[in-house]
Design an enzyme around this catalytic site. Structure first.
Site, PDB file in Angstrom:
ATOM      1  N   ASP A   1      38.708  32.634  36.514  1.00  0.00           N
ATOM      2  CA  ASP A   1      39.002  31.701  37.688  1.00  0.00           C
ATOM      3  C   ASP A   1      38.431  29.859  37.234  1.00  0.00           C
ATOM      4  O   ASP A   1      38.539  29.175  37.661  1.00  0.00           O
ATOM      5  CB  ASP A   1      37.245  32.149  38.437  1.00  0.00           C
TER       6      ASP A   1
ATOM      7  N   GLU B   1      32.411  29.863  35.044  1.00  0.00           N
ATOM      8  CA  GLU B   1      34.081  30.172  35.532  1.00  0.00           C
ATOM      9  C   GLU B   1      33.444  28.750  36.831  1.00  0.00           C
ATOM     10  O   GLU B   1      35.092  28.665  37.275  1.00  0.00           O
ATOM     11  CB  GLU B   1      34.149  31.528  36.488  1.00  0.00           C
TER      12      GLU B   1
ATOM     13  N   CYS C   1      36.213  36.575  28.961  1.00  0.00           N
ATOM     14  CA  CYS C   1      35.587  37.911  29.744  1.00  0.00           C
ATOM     15  C   CYS C   1      37.564  37.558  30.440  1.00  0.00           C
ATOM     16  O   CYS C   1      37.407  39.116  31.294  1.00  0.00           O
ATOM     17  CB  CYS C   1      34.537  38.462  30.593  1.00  0.00           C
TER      18      CYS C   1
ATOM     19  N   HIS D   1      54.113  48.844  40.934  1.00  0.00           N
ATOM     20  CA  HIS D   1      54.102  50.520  40.506  1.00  0.00           C
ATOM     21  C   HIS D   1      55.363  50.312  39.059  1.00  0.00           C
ATOM     22  O   HIS D   1      54.994  51.012  38.469  1.00  0.00           O
ATOM     23  CB  HIS D   1      54.745  51.572  41.863  1.00  0.00           C
TER      24      HIS D   1
HETATM   25  C1  PEP Z   1      36.631  35.593  35.319  1.00  0.00           C
HETATM   26  O1  PEP Z   1      36.951  35.124  36.572  1.00  0.00           O
HETATM   27  O2  PEP Z   1      37.517  35.297  34.372  1.00  0.00           O
HETATM   28  C2  PEP Z   1      36.644  36.573  35.142  1.00  0.00           C
HETATM   29  C3  PEP Z   1      35.787  37.900  34.282  1.00  0.00           C
HETATM   30  O3  PEP Z   1      35.890  37.400  37.131  1.00  0.00           O
HETATM   31  P1  PEP Z   1      36.616  37.648  37.951  1.00  0.00           P
HETATM   32  O4  PEP Z   1      38.564  37.869  37.382  1.00  0.00           O
HETATM   33  O5  PEP Z   1      36.396  39.235  38.250  1.00  0.00           O
HETATM   34  O6  PEP Z   1      36.717  37.129  39.007  1.00  0.00           O
HETATM   35 MG    MG Z   2      35.772  35.301  38.235  1.00  0.00          MG
END
Ligand code: PEP
Ligand code: MG
Length: 945
Positions: A832, A808, A879, A572
């Protein structure tokens, strides 16, 4: 822990008398390298003090405490004498369990052995065993006691759903290490059984590390629901546990009216009218055989039958007159014993035994010093704390972006010293009420100050908590039982907060921090202490942890940044820091608190690090960065709807990562070029059963409508392993991150994947849909999943669809060339990918700071991926969180990434950052970074540029 193995056992020994037997045993220990020859005298001295015969043909010779210096390493030797030896106390002994222990480890062996002593025919079996395993089996019996203590009680949970209560109790057992995730998965598949009087039982027998019994009760008891017991046992004799439960069922008071202590007492078989007294064991070596004998003797002299139990561990009370049972408690120095008795003379009997224990049972006692007290409470070894090094960055967790430099103000909470007990309950209740009223007024004033801000609603929740009747009732009950106002109140807060922490729902679990925060406020009022006053000049607030009301109280005119020793990015206080626009770094560790007030401190909320006493060079660089950052933020917002084009005209897309389609309009307003990662598992997690096609379609349609022609990259369901779905129970796994998750799991349930794909394709219609599969390790997995999409596209009209994979897992980066031949795009999940490349759990409390996506090993995998994709004209997105990291952006751009998908809030800044670069510069930085050896070398290089 000391355990017996077949290698420790010698069968068929012979000795003329007990002295020779002891000498043989001592030689065995020596041969095994456990002891030096002098230990033999220690064994003899101990026998001279008193016999070590336990009964049933077993003796447990061990050296005197003085002879511990002759123990090289802790160990045991078991010698079997089939013909038996007459011991010096006249007992017939068939087995010597000879112990060489450097501390009190032998208590575990003792505790274990005493459990088998009442086995009928044991002496004979010990004498006649012809196989070491047979002897081992004769000496072992799985304990039929279960862990059941304050920590396994979850009282007053905000639900009246029996399954949810069972699940919360199971989650607590998992958090305590008693059970594995498979236990929870198995438990949810079964409905709790009604035991009567509103009590339910949920029991499962797999995935159990330690037998345990938890109890979860609802905040509002109902006629048919007073609590749910969660029992974890695996092949043990459950009879004693069921008897414990029976004690709870047959006691007269409604469960909802019992305090945690009272419940534990009833489970232990103490009657409602029992007189009890807690006493701390201060004997240097715990309750070993000699003091235990003394204890039993004192207990036998009393008029009332006395019981004894440990406050920690399992709740069973044993008879204080049985030596084997007293030893079987395995009580160690610092632990608390509860002495109890009922009926006539109960009080005098309890007092007599408690006093004898206090006085050491014939042994000298020394009070616990504070470090021991902490160790007993947490059972952890205290590590020396190193202090921070001037001008040396300390890596922690970035909780709120921004950069600040100002003197540190270290918030040291005043000690709240108070007595645990008080004489006059009505005076204590009055003090408590006054302190609560005072806290209420303080909160009202703060709410006024915070009007319109983010803190207001949180403070209002705090005020609400103060008026919580259950909390008040629990405190009053403890006070009426003799607790002081402070102890009673804190006990009520702690119990309620622990119950919140155990909830499966993370948001609800976070309310525990609020409860403790509000609890501390009342405690401070009771103890008459006031909080430290910050300086009048600008400062960086440094604290162990910050409660929401601490953050809300901050004077944003003077506070430049926040740093905490504890906490994570989702706490928080971190959320509030972001709302207040304060740079914050959390989880910096205890070393932080060694800082002196007034030391200049850099808070780098972008990179997640702090630097105490920065040198002049670093200060200059920081100053430049600060100015740039401010300008960047201003310009970024203004230009957010412009494309992300470098100074030499290279354009990339900057999209938003979303978990909730309702946030799509906000992302578009912030200038996102599309959704680059829709984590669809959040849609699944928001439902109590798998959402059907229509439900999913409506969700996805919301996103497409708000995107108004911009692309949506939807990741198919990424659950399993560490993020299970309630309605999708999975077998327990030793390494969930390396288990059945992502696409592997979806391919085991093609019907769920097919429904999701149907919903996505139907919602898209003519609009641009990009489907990507998570955790793909090679082409075979991609082909299997892609075949489903191909089949459905024959039925559903969706012309603008691309199908890709997330990169990943290192294998998919290494094999990117083969994947690129068949996919339409890649999106690199650096969270990941970093975890699997560096072998550091992404959630690891201590190591996660080292889990840096800028590690050259990860960068090389990204470079390979981009190269393979571009060779086949495929685009590559990023991402993971690395895409939002200002230091990483030029490197990723330079490696050739075509799309950045980042937290929606960061879209304008990421775009602005790209506009400031040229592709050539970025390529140069990327090449340099690829040639380095460690992540910190990369960071240092980028910082110097
Ligand atoms: C990642 O692994 O970078 C990813 C975008 O997926 P998540 O964080 O949802 O595992
Ligand atoms: Mg991931």
């Amino acid at each position: 822990m000391l355990t017996l193995t077949p290698e420790d056992i010698r069968l068929g020994c012979q000795a003329a008398d007990w002295r020779e037997a002891l000498s043989l045993a001592s030689q065995e220990l020596e041969k095994a390298g456990r002891t030096t020859p002098e230990y033999h005298q220690g064994l003899l001295d101990r026998e001279n003090q008193s016999s070590t015969v336990l009964g049933n043909g077993i003796a447990i010779p061990h050296g005197t405490p003085d002879s511990r210096e002759y123990v090289r390493s802790t160990g045991i030797r078991v010698l079997q004498f089939p013909e038996g030896i007459t011991w010096h106390d006249g007992a017939k002994v068939h087995v010597l369990v000879t112990i060489a222990a450097q501390s009190d480890e032998h208590l575990d062996i003792l505790r274990h052995l005493t459990r088998v002593l009442d086995k009928p025919g044991l002496a004979e079996r010990l004498a006649n065993a012809t196989d070491r395993n047979e002897l081992l089996a004769a000496l072992s019996r799985t304990p039929a006691t279960a862990r059941c203590d304050r920590e396994t009680l979850l009282l007053g949970l905000p639900t009246t759903d029996t399954r949810e209560l069972a699940l919360s109790a199971a989650a607590r057992l998992q958090a305590l290490g008693c059970v594995e995730p498979g236990f929870i998965a198995g438990l949810v598949a079964q409905a709790p059984v009604a035991l009567g009087r509103g009590l339910w039982l949920a029991h499962f027998g797999e995935g159990v590390n330690q037998p345990a019994l938890a109890l979860a009760t609802p905040s509002k008891a109902q006629e048919n629901l007073s609590g749910v017991l969660c029992l974890a046992t695996q092949g043990e004799d459950t009879q004693p546990l069921l008897e414990q439960i029976d004690h709870l069922l047959t006691q007269p008071t409604p469960l909802g009216m019992l305090s945690a202590e009272a419940i534990l007492a009833r489970l232990a078989g103490e009657q409602a009218d029992a007189v009890t007294r807690e006493v701390r064991l201060l004997n240097a070596h715990g309750l070993h055989a000699r003091p235990a004998k003394q204890l039993v003797q004192v207990a036998r002299e009393q008029a009332a039958p006395l019981k004894l139990r440990l406050l920690e561990g399992d709740a069973q009370a044993i008879s204080a007159t049985s030596l084997t049972r007293v030893i079987s408690l395995g009580a160690r120095r610092g632990q608390t014993l509860v002495v109890s008795a009922s009926g006539e003379n109960a009080q005098t009997s309890v007092d007599a035994l408690a006093e004898a224990i206090e006085q050491g049972l014939g042994e000298p006692v020394t009070p616990l010093h504070s470090s021991e007290r902490e160790r007993t409470a947490t059972d952890q070894t205290v590590q020396p704390i190193q202090s921070l090094v001037p001008d040396e960055p300390l890596k922690a967790v970035a909780a709120s972006p921004g950069l600040a430099v100002a003197p540190a103000f270290v918030l040291r909470m005043p000690a709240m010293d108070y007595a645990d007990k008080a004489e006059d309950p009505s005076a204590e209740n009055q003090r408590l009420n006054q302190a609560i009223d005072e806290a209420f007024s303080q909160l009202e004033a703060l709410i006024k100050q915070a009007e319109g801000g983010e803190a207001g609603p949180i403070l209002a929740v705090h005020a609400e908590m103060l008026r919580d009747e259950d909390l008040h009732e629990a405190a009053t009950e403890a006070i009426d039982e003799g607790a002081s106002a402070e102890a009673g109140w804190w006990q009520a807060i702690d119990t309620a907060a622990s119950a919140q922490e155990a909830l499966a729902d993370r948001l609800l679990a976070e309310r525990a921090a609020d409860l403790r925060d509000v609890g501390r406020r009342v405690l401070a009022n009771l103890c008459g202490v006031s909080m430290p006053t910050p300086p009048d000049e600008p400062y960086v607030l440094v604290a162990d942890d910050l409660g929401p009301s601490d953050v809300a109280r901050l004077d944003t005119q003077r506070v430049r940044g926040l740093v905490t020793a504890k906490g994570g990015a989702t706490s928080h206080s971190a959320i509030l820091a972001r709302a207040l626009g304060l740079p914050a770094v959390v989880g910096a560790g205890e070393r932080l608190l060694t800082l002196d007030d007034g030391v200049e401190l850099v808070v780098d909320g972008e990179r997640g690090c702090i630097v105490p006493a920065p040198g002049s060079e670093r200060r200059e660089r920081l100053q430049r960065r600060l100015e740039q950052l401010e300008e960047l933020q201003r310009d970024a917002h203004e230009a957010r709807l412009e494309p992300a084009r470098t100074r030499d005209n290279h354009t990339v897309e900057v999209c938003a990562n979303l978990g909730n389609t309702a946030h799509t309009p906000e992302a578009v307003e912030r200038g996102a070029d599309g959704i680059g990662l829709l984590r669809t598992e959040f849609i699944f997690m928001a439902h109590s059963e798998a959402p059907d096609q229509a439900t999913q379609e409506a969700e996805y349609r919301k996103a497409f409508d708000a995107l108004d022609g911009l692309p949506l990259v939807a990741r198919t369901l990424d659950v399993g392993g560490d993020k299970p779905l309630d309605y999708w129970p999975l077998p327990a796994e030793d390494n969930p991150f390396l288990g059945l998750r992502g696409i592997r799991l979806s391919l085991t349930r093609p019907e769920i994947l097919e429904t999701q794909l149907r919903a996505l394709l139907s919602a898209a219609g003519e609009r641009p849909l990009r489907i990507m599969f998570p955790m793909v390790k090679d082409l075979a997995e991609f082909r299997a999943a892609k075949a489903l999409v191909d089949k459905l596209r024959e039925e559903i009209h969706a012309p603008d669809v691309q199908v890709g994979v997330m990169i990943e897992i290192p294998s998919s980066a290494l094999l990117a060339h083969s994947l690129a031949a068949e996919v339409d795009f890649f999106s690199i999940g650096t969270n990941d990918l970093t975890q699997y490349t560096l072998a550091i759990d992404r959630g690891h409390a201590e190591l996660s700071a080292e889990s840096d996506g800028l590690h050259p090993a990860v960068l090389r995998l990204i470079a390979m991926t981009v190269e393979a994709a571009h060779a086949q004209n495929r685009w590559v997105g990023i991402c993971g969180e690395l895409g939002s990291d200002p230091q990483a952006i030029p490197v990723l751009l330079g490696l050739g990434v075509d799309e950045f998908s980042v937290t929606s809030r960061r879209v304008p800044l990421v775009k602005a950052c790209i506009r400031n670069l040229t592709l050539d510069e970025a390529r140069d930085q990327a090449q340099k970074a690829l040639g380095l050896a460690t992540a910190s070398e990369v960071r240092e290089l980028l910082e110097a540029l």
